[in-house]
Design an enzyme around this catalytic site. Structure first.
Site, PDB file in Angstrom:
ATOM      1  N   LYS C  83       0.852  -1.195   0.000  1.00  0.00           N
ATOM      2  CA  LYS C  83       0.000   0.000   0.000  1.00  0.00           C
ATOM      3  C   LYS C  83       0.885   1.242   0.000  1.00  0.00           C
ATOM      4  O   LYS C  83       1.891   1.293   0.730  1.00  0.00           O
ATOM      5  CB  LYS C  83      -0.923  -0.025   1.226  1.00  0.00           C
ATOM      6  CG  LYS C  83      -2.022   1.037   1.212  1.00  0.00           C
ATOM      7  CD  LYS C  83      -2.940   0.908   2.434  1.00  0.00           C
ATOM      8  CE  LYS C  83      -4.071   1.914   2.441  1.00  0.00           C
ATOM      9  NZ  LYS C  83      -4.943   1.785   3.628  1.00  0.00           N
ATOM     10  N   SER C 158      -9.922   1.811   2.526  1.00  0.00           N
ATOM     11  CA  SER C 158      -9.024   2.581   1.696  1.00  0.00           C
ATOM     12  C   SER C 158      -7.958   1.741   0.977  1.00  0.00           C
ATOM     13  O   SER C 158      -7.348   2.217   0.031  1.00  0.00           O
ATOM     14  CB  SER C 158      -8.298   3.618   2.555  1.00  0.00           C
ATOM     15  OG  SER C 158      -7.454   2.989   3.495  1.00  0.00           O
ATOM     16  N   SER C 182     -10.229  -0.523   6.704  1.00  0.00           N
ATOM     17  CA  SER C 182      -9.598  -0.329   5.395  1.00  0.00           C
ATOM     18  C   SER C 182      -8.902  -1.556   4.828  1.00  0.00           C
ATOM     19  O   SER C 182      -8.477  -1.546   3.680  1.00  0.00           O
ATOM     20  CB  SER C 182      -8.596   0.823   5.463  1.00  0.00           C
ATOM     21  OG  SER C 182      -9.276   2.055   5.421  1.00  0.00           O
TER      22      SER C 182
END
Ligand SMILES: [Zn+2]
Lengths: 104, 486, 484
Positions: C83, C158, C182
């Site tokens: 990420k 997210s 997330s």
């Protein structure tokens, strides 16, 4: 104790003040939009008042650790050139910024 | 440890009109002299090349995290205990405000649960100043303002060095108990002495490792109200502490006396102009939005830790002054300078080794300001003994002492090498006979009833003998001799 | 259109075994994955950056080490996607924000170091909602990520890029971060396994903070076994993170085959239909099916109330923005990232932040600043922190009678792009089932368990007590077997 429906949870002036604190330059339209949007989140937050929280300790650290410290031993610092290479502006190996006005 | 106390140039402080009283609280920042910074392993060092003692944490780079320096906590607790504070479980908090020399744009500090609180400090004059709290926080980087005339207001840009960012500080906040500029100076000086005795900081005001902010207000004497206060920053020496406070107090008094009133604000001391000026307006309109630092755990000292700290505390300046005063037969305030210089132990040792207390104190105060060098307490006592026995004049003693500091030799050897033979009473007697014969008028005036004349002529005869002996005669012995002939 | 990963593409455990035994080279593995990325990334947009060259040279290094007889790491040759809110030295790390565009950190996050130390090969930095603020990955400054199962749908967020990367077969494993769901919500929407470890089980050093007391890094994988492997590699104490749990990684692989006979499983009443509104029927049906499957495998299943969880959402939307408002203060144009012009420092700070942050980030900074501001702190931030204690206490009481709890991971299957962007509050409701675990710090994970009425994946959330990851993985493994 919920806010009465007639009264907005947040005023336009408050939004403008908070924007200043947050160092954000909002347009008039953004201030209007945030007044409504943040207001609705804050109204929801008033639900928290339905719970009896008398004497309840706050949770700041989920794991509840204490006294996490390190030894006072020097570790190598990082390469200055690598750090400064990412800076928007540099002079004399220091970070360069516009003048700080309003100060004596 | 030897250090001089910076009392600054002796500039006169404006006095405060009698009908007004000062109400002053001081916030003193002390940089803790740990090996590393508060939250990272970068060296805590003064004077390095710019931005060389930096890492992701003290630069506040995205993703970096702080880890507390255990030694900084220990130093903070030691200083807290030395200031008679209660040491409590504490938490670090974020003080949110933006400034370019503060890398995270919040300062990690302590807020409602500081490590140390509710202590006190007694000044050498015996005035007790209560201490509200002594909390741990991090220092900022350093900005240099470039262009214009050097003032921030006219600078064209600023350059930032983050070497100092994250250096551990202890902020010691006094209660508004201080009533005179002298008390404020005494408080700072005593605090500095305690810090030095503990060895937790070098406490150099000129290098910024000790910084003083003063909260100043005034009130009509006899009143117990608390009026609007101003915070004075940028005070760079102990003498400036007194001047800045006295100046600010008079500014308030002038305002009140002309029907105006001061506004609560932060002001900066301008050393050259000898006045305070308003700070940047932002400082006066902050909402710091404190909240507990989620990246650091609470600090909970154990009873054993606190006991160990108490047991490890050295004798503090107050106790040192009392001990030296007792041993030397002087007033505690007369011991201040020696204690400040860190020479109290040496003085006590010299007295214990048989040296006369009063002379030990005189020499340390006047003749050893540059340090004791190779002199040991025993050798020092030996010298003082020769002096009090009349074997050396005070001038000779001073000269021998200077050489002992250099070489570490004994007083007897150095005196012999210099040819400082003890001037016997018999020799001096003969000299005096000759003087009396040559100066009968002067002798009559010395022996007469007019005390002033007698004193004057004592000086004359002593001077003549000193001249004849090239200063080798002991003044005290000469005086005794003169009086015995009177 | 679906570009979801073909079943035979190989999971992390299998790849590592093949590479370790010399049956396959890391280089070949990486080439396969880079080829798949080249084919489908244009549709999915899982990545902000594909590190093709770095990955190839890292693979060559792994192959050389193995050829030289060195002990292969537990993830030898396994491509991983990271990420883009985790720092990678010399590799741009953006948080999908214009304010950090092009920033090359001078250091690497602990988790990435640990993956690489075990032979894993980072293949790219994945897209996210800007600063991890969002539930659809639409709040990225660099464009939305699409759900590999349906390119018109969101992947969740997210960590949408990391979930999509695994679902699309771009990498068998990825790292995400979970502040309010997330990892678990996008895992549910993308049909992959997603784990939020106990707060502190995994070091946050190098993770660009959103809500510091809530953030936790965890893996996305296609199997529970892979997730356990990744967990064991990245978890464990870190001297650089004061809030890290001071113990080694829990042995979460140890009970994957142990079954659930006799384990007590509690369905959270508040998330099972009536109390918290807006959970769709097909999601609730899969929750019931999961409970039935566990019961069939010998677990004792019942419902249990965790009453204060209904206050999770309002509490979260005070605490997380409050911490974020402070964490994001440092983006001021002084030391790194975007600088916009200003005649003085304060003007430059403000211009940079105004130009660099997107609308959702501004909204949350505003909200958090308000929640901490003078006169409101106790009523908002303070109360929210008390509610965390309440939620923790309620969970703890539930765990007196249950070994794990069960709930949906997301209230719905993947929704259409643009569907929920107009009203922030509607978007916030996506996190209603996942937020309580962040507030309490307990571990939770999403395990794929069938599909909804629209044919899109649905995950079931398994929740466990503090540092209860071993039993959580044990139950997740059973669900995986039952759902297969
Ligand atoms: Zn550092």
């Amino acid at each position: 104790m919920a806010e009465p429906d007639s009264q907005p949870a947040l005023s336009r002036d408050e939004v403008a003040h908070v924007a200043k604190l947050a160092l954000l330059d909002l347009t008039e339209e953004e201030i209007d939009l945030f007044t409504v949007q943040l207001g609705s989140v804050i109204e929801t937050a008033h639900d928290m008042n339905n719970l009896d929280l008398e004497g309840v300790q706050p949770t700041h650290h989920p794991l509840g650790l204490t006294n996490v410290v390190r030894e006072d031993v020097v570790r190598p610092s990082i390469d200055r050139a690598e750090v400064l290479s990412q800076a928007p502006d540099v002079e004399d190996d220091r970070f360069k910024v516009p003048p700080a006005l309003g100060e004596d | 440890m030897y250090t001089t106390v910076d009392r600054g140039p002796d500039v006169h402080e404006p006095s405060i009109p009698d009908e007004w009283e000062l109400v002053v609280g001081l916030e003193v920042h002390v940089e803790l002299s740990t090996n590393t910074k508060l939250f990272c392993g970068c060296a805590n060092a003064f004077g390095a090349e710019p931005n060389t003692n930096v890492c992701p944490t003290c630069l506040g780079l995205p993703g970096s995290l702080p880890v507390m320096n255990g030694a900084a906590i220990e130093s903070a607790m030691r200083l807290g205990r030395a200031l008679n504070c209660t040491v409590s479980p504490s938490i670090m908090a974020r003080k949110n405000y933006t400034y370019p020399d503060m890398p995270k744009d919040f300062q990690t500090s302590q807020y409602d649960q500081p490590t140390n609180h509710d202590g006190w400090l007694d000044t050498p004059e015996g005035v007790r100043i209560n201490i509200e709290r002594a909390h741990i926080e991090e220092d900022t980087g350093k900005s240099t303002h470039v262009g214009g005339d050097g003032r921030i207001s006219s600078a064209q840009y600023s350059l930032i060095d983050y070497n100092r960012a994250g250096v551990p500080l202890l902020e010691i906040v006094s209660c508004p108990d201080i009533r005179t500029a002298d008390e404020a100076k005494a408080y700072v000086s005593e605090l500095r002495g305690i810090v030095l005795a503990l060895g937790v900081s070098d406490a150099k005001m000129e290098e910024g490792s000790m910084r003083v902010d003063a909260n100043v207000s005034v009130r009509p004497r006899g009143s117990d109200e608390l009026r609007t206060r101003c915070e004075i920053k940028n005070i760079n020496s102990i003498s400036s502490v007194g001047r800045a406070i006295a100046h600010e107090a008079n500014r308030h008094i002038d305002l009140y006396e002309t029907g105006e009133r001061p506004i609560q604000e932060t002001r900066h001391w301008d050393e050259e102009a000898g006045r305070t000026r308003p700070g940047r307006s932002k400082e006066n309109d902050e909402d710091y939005r404190y909240f507990p630092e989620p990246d650091l755990t609470p600090l909970v000292p154990t009873a054993a830790e606190l006991e160990a700290i108490d047991a490890s505390l050295p004798e503090l300046p107050g106790a040192q002054r009392a001990a030296l005063a007792e041993a030397a037969g002087i007033e505690p305030t007369e011991a201040s300078l020696i204690v400040e210089r860190g020479d109290a132990g040496f003085a006590l040792d010299a007295i214990a080794a048989g040296g006369d207390g009063a002379r030990v104190v005189v020499h340390l105060n006047n003749n050893l300001a540059g340090g004791v060098g190779k002199l040991t307490a025993e050798l020092f006592a030996g010298l003082v003994n020769m002096e009090t026995a009349g074997e050396l004049s005070s001038t000779q003693t001073k000269e021998v002492l200077a050489e002992m500091v250099e070489t570490g030799g004994t007083a007897a050897d150095i005196a012999a090498a210099k040819g400082f033979e003890a001037m016997g009473t018999g020799e001096l007697d003969g000299m005096l006979d000759e003087l009396i014969a040559n100066h009968p008028d002067e002798w009559a005036r010395f022996a007469g009833d007019d005390e002033g004349e007698s004193k004057k002529m004592a000086g004359f005869f002593t001077g003549q003998i000193m001249k004849a002996t090239k200063g080798q005669a002991d003044g005290k012995v000469v005086a005794q001799l003169l009086n015995s002939r009177k | 259109m679906s570009v979801a990963k073909p079943a035979a593409f190989g999971d992390a455990t299998a790849i590592a075994a093949l590479v370790a035994s010399g049956d396959r080279t890391a280089a070949a593995v990486v080439d396969d994955h880079l080829a798949r990325i080249a084919e489908h990334e244009g549709d999915v947009h899982a990545f902000n950056l594909v590190m093709a060259d770095d990955a190839r040279s890292a693979a060559a290094a792994v192959d050389e080490a193995i050829a030289a007889g060195e002990t292969p790491g537990r993830l030898a040759g396994v491509p991983v996607a990271i990420k883009d809110n985790m720092c990678t030295r010399g590799v741009p790390t953006t948080c999908s924000s214009k304010i950090l565009e092009g920033w090359e950190p001078p250091y690497t996050a602990t988790v990435v170091d640990r993956l690489v130390a075990e032979g894993a090969i980072p293949v790219g930095k994945t897209n996210l909602d800007e600063f991890a603020m969002g539930s659809s990955t639409e709040n990225s400054a660099f464009g939305a990520t699409k759900n590999p199962y349906d390119l018109d749908k969101v992947p969740g967020g997210s960590s949408g890029g990391s979930a999509a990367a695994v679902a699309a077969g771009f990498a068998p494993a990825s790292l995400g971060s979970d502040t309010g769901g997330s990892i678990r919500q996008p895992a549910s929407l993308c049909g992959v396994v997603g784990v939020k470890p106990t707060y502190g089980a995994v070091s946050r050093y190098g993770l660009i903070a959103f809500g510091s007391s809530l953030d936790q890094i965890g893996p996305f994988t296609t199997t529970v076994g892979d997730a356990a492997l990744l967990y064991e590699v990245i978890a464990g104490d870190d001297p650089l993170d004061s809030t890290a749990s001071p113990q080694p990684a829990l042995p979460v692989s140890s009970k994957l085959d142990a079954g659930v006979d006799g384990l007590r499983v509690g369905i959270i009443t508040e998330m099972a239909g009536d109390v918290i509104e807006g959970i769709s029927g097909d999601v609730l049906a899969r929750l019931r099916a999961a409970a039935d499957a566990l019961a069939a495998a010998g677990a004792v299943v019942d419902e249990v109330s965790v009453p204060s969880t209904v206050y999770g959402l309002p509490a979260y939307y005070m605490v997380a923005p409050a911490e974020a408002s402070s964490n994001l203060a440092r983006f001021d144009g002084v030391r790194y990232g975007l600088r916009a012009d200003g005649t003085n420092t304060a003007a430059m700070n403000m211009a940079s932040r105004t130009a660099g942050f997107g609308p959702e980030v501004k909204r949350r900074i505003m909200l958090g600043t308000y929640a901490l501001s003078a006169g409101y702190r106790d009523a908002f931030y303070g109360k929210a922190q008390q509610i965390r204690t309440k939620i923790t206490e309620d969970f703890d009481s539930a765990y007196e009678n249950f070994d794990v709890l069960l709930s949906p991971a997301s209230p719905s299957t993947a929704f259409a792009l643009g569907d929920k962007t107009a009203d922030p509050l509607t978007m916030y409701l996506n996190d209603v089932c996942t937020i309580p675990s962040n507030l309490s710090g307990h571990p939770a994970m999403s395990v794929p368990f069938g599909v909804g009425d629209d044919g899109l994946p649905i995950g079931v959330q398994v929740l466990a007590p503090m540092l209860g990851e071993v039993v959580m993985f044990q139950v997740a493994a059973e669900l995986e077997r039952a759902g297969a």
